[in-house]
Design an enzyme around this catalytic site. Structure first.
Site, PDB file in Angstrom:
ATOM      1  N   ASP A  37     -74.863 -18.739  29.146  1.00 36.55           N
ATOM      2  CA  ASP A  37     -75.977 -19.451  29.326  1.00 36.55           C
ATOM      3  C   ASP A  37     -77.352 -18.711  29.064  1.00 36.55           C
ATOM      4  OD1 ASP A  37     -77.987 -21.822  29.432  1.00 36.55           O
ATOM      5  OD2 ASP A  37     -78.219 -21.075  31.782  1.00 36.55           O
ATOM      6  N   ASP A  39     -81.151 -19.669  29.493  1.00 35.42           N
ATOM      7  CA  ASP A  39     -82.556 -19.792  30.337  1.00 35.42           C
ATOM      8  C   ASP A  39     -81.862 -19.773  31.850  1.00 35.42           C
ATOM      9  OD1 ASP A  39     -85.094 -20.581  28.649  1.00 35.42           O
ATOM     10  OD2 ASP A  39     -83.479 -21.483  27.817  1.00 35.42           O
ATOM     11  N   ASP A 213     -76.416 -21.088  35.179  1.00 36.03           N
ATOM     12  CA  ASP A 213     -77.365 -21.199  36.607  1.00 36.03           C
ATOM     13  C   ASP A 213     -77.731 -22.749  36.792  1.00 36.03           C
ATOM     14  OD1 ASP A 213     -80.822 -21.710  35.762  1.00 36.03           O
ATOM     15  OD2 ASP A 213     -79.169 -21.749  34.386  1.00 36.03           O
TER      16      ASP A 213
END
Length: 266
Positions: A37, A39, A213
């Site tokens: 991922d 961001d 996240d």
């Protein structure tokens, strides 16, 4: 830490409210396929999508991993892949953008995208509704539309309820993330993006490792683990992932340790 294929060492395990999970993920091995991922995983979250700042040395670190894993490094993100290209230039990665609505199965190939017209219509409606509040950002990504309320957290319930109502009217699904609610085409998610990448060279036949996240990353975590790989969740939020890293800085340390480990092995 230990290599994924080293079965004689077991990472430290912790039990808590989220269930049983191992805090320290194993280092990458030569047969790993890495899915990242962007961001909140590679870069710290920022007030707006355009204000992120990649840490010094991140591009070089990812370039080393791309070389050591024979190209089997992909970006799996809610952003358009072109946006990530800008931050990680001169590198270019395979990947899944827009939560899987956009695919890049080879670094030197054009992206494939499915952008339904309902996305543009929904974005126009949202812009009209929030025209008088510059703290609310409507981000039309083409394949998805995101409503960011990080600068106006008191409006979170309203934004989420409105997006669900309007998305339903347009036949779209809704996902939530860190101070954002997003509409996407039905049947699209990061897990399907990882699955498609895992079937293509240079990822096919490798052990998948996904790092993310947010709640939008859970589908990809589940797919990686179903394919006999591992999922790593950044932060302490509830997750299906078996491993954890505390924050973006911890992700960078783990990636750098993996580079050192891979360079030490022929």
């Amino acid at each position: 830490m230990d290599c994924i294929n080293d079965r004689n060492v077991t990472p430290r395990e912790t039990s808590g409210a989220e269930g049983s999970w191992q805090t320290e993920p194993p280092l990458l091995s030569r047969d790993s396929a890495l899915y990242l991922d962007f961001d909140g995983t590679l870069v710290d979250l920022a007030p707006t999508p355009d204000s992120v700042r990649p840490a010094e040395g991140l591009v070089e670190l990812l370039g080393s991993l791309q070389q050591l894993l024979a190209g089997a490094v992909a970006i799996v993100t809610g952003r358009r892949l072109e946006s990530v290209d800008r931050w990680l230039a001169p590198l270019r990665f395979c990947g899944a953008g827009l939560h899987g609505a956009q695919m890049r199965l080879a670094r030197d190939q054009a992206d494939t995208s499915e952008f339904p017209p309902e996305i543009g219509r929904l974005a126009a409606e949202l812009r009209a509704i929030y025209a008088n509040d510059p703290r609310i950002l409507v981000e039309d990504k083409g394949g998805t539309v995101a409503l960011h309320y990080r600068l106006a957290p008191e409006r979170a319930p309203e934004c989420a309820a409105l997006m669900r109502r309007l998305a339903l009217a347009h036949g779209l699904d809704v996902i939530t993330g860190h101070a954002v609610v997003e509409a996407r085409p039905r049947g699209v998610n990061k897990g399907l993006g990882v699955h498609r990448l895992a079937e293509a060279a240079p990822f096919a036949g490798r052990s998948p490792v996904f790092v993310g996240d947010d709640t939008t990353d859970e589908d990809a975590i589940l797919v990686a683990q179903a394919l006999a790989g591992i999922g790593i969740r950044v932060g302490a939020t509830h997750s299906a992932a078996r491993y954890r890293l505390a924050d973006v800085a911890a992700v960078h340390r783990w990636l750098r340790a993996s580079v050192d480990h891979l360079q030490s092995r022929p």
